[in-house]
Every structure is written in C-alpha cells, then in structure tokens.
Motif scaffolding. Sequence first.
Motif, PDB file in Angstrom:
ATOM      1  N   LYS A   2       0.821  -0.924   0.060  1.00 32.35           N
ATOM      2  CA  LYS A   2       0.097  -0.397   0.284  1.00 32.35           C
ATOM      3  C   LYS A   2       1.110   1.647   0.077  1.00 32.35           C
ATOM      4  CE  LYS A   2      -2.820   0.161   3.480  1.00 32.35           C
ATOM      5  NZ  LYS A   2      -4.118  -0.248   4.375  1.00 32.35           N
ATOM      6  N   TRP A  60      -4.930   5.466   0.390  1.00 31.66           N
ATOM      7  CA  TRP A  60      -3.951   4.678  -0.108  1.00 31.66           C
ATOM      8  C   TRP A  60      -4.537   3.601  -1.436  1.00 31.66           C
ATOM      9  CZ3 TRP A  60      -0.202   3.243   2.722  1.00 31.66           C
ATOM     10  CH2 TRP A  60      -0.012   3.711   4.279  1.00 31.66           C
ATOM     11  N   GLU A  61      -2.984   3.406  -1.810  1.00 24.38           N
ATOM     12  CA  GLU A  61      -3.439   3.059  -3.570  1.00 24.38           C
ATOM     13  C   GLU A  61      -2.990   1.460  -3.491  1.00 24.38           C
ATOM     14  OE1 GLU A  61      -2.883   5.051  -6.460  1.00 24.38           O
ATOM     15  OE2 GLU A  61      -4.989   6.160  -6.261  1.00 24.38           O
ATOM     16  N   ASP A  62      -2.496   0.640  -3.598  1.00 19.93           N
ATOM     17  CA  ASP A  62      -2.015  -0.601  -3.633  1.00 19.93           C
ATOM     18  C   ASP A  62      -1.135  -0.578  -4.920  1.00 19.93           C
ATOM     19  OD1 ASP A  62      -2.845  -2.285  -2.232  1.00 19.93           O
ATOM     20  OD2 ASP A  62      -5.016  -2.375  -3.158  1.00 19.93           O
ATOM     21  N   GLU A  63       0.481  -1.062  -4.798  1.00 18.98           N
ATOM     22  CA  GLU A  63       0.857  -0.921  -5.842  1.00 18.98           C
ATOM     23  C   GLU A  63       1.192  -1.653  -7.044  1.00 18.98           C
ATOM     24  OE1 GLU A  63       5.557   0.203  -4.667  1.00 18.98           O
ATOM     25  OE2 GLU A  63       4.882   1.630  -5.675  1.00 18.98           O
TER      26      GLU A  63
END
Length: 63
Positions: A2, A60-63
Amino acid sequence: MKVPVVDNSTCVDCEGCIEVCPEIFFRNNAGMIQVKDLDSYPEECVDEAIKYCPSDCITWEDE
C-alpha cells in the motif's frame, strides 16, 4: 504494498500531513505536497494524516 497518494487537485496546502508525518510527506520544488519514495509506509502515521486532512485528498493505493 500500500502506498499513500496525494490528490493535489483537491489539496488545500494546509501542510497538516507534513506536520503529522514529515518522514512521508514533503513539499516538492513545484510547491506541491508529495509522498517520499520509501520501501514501506507506516500505516499508523499515514492513517493519522488521512484522518486530519481537511480536503480528504490523501488515500491508500495498492502498488
């Protein structure tokens, strides 16, 4: 992993995120809030910045 992301189009430049998490957020040369390129991000600190952001521009973003 994240990764915290700042939407600068809605950011009001309050610098609250920098005050809460200076090890993660900073103002770049263009004057915009940016996230440092780290191997990992402490969730507790980022969640605190998200909580206090008046414009809700940190996610939050998933990488």
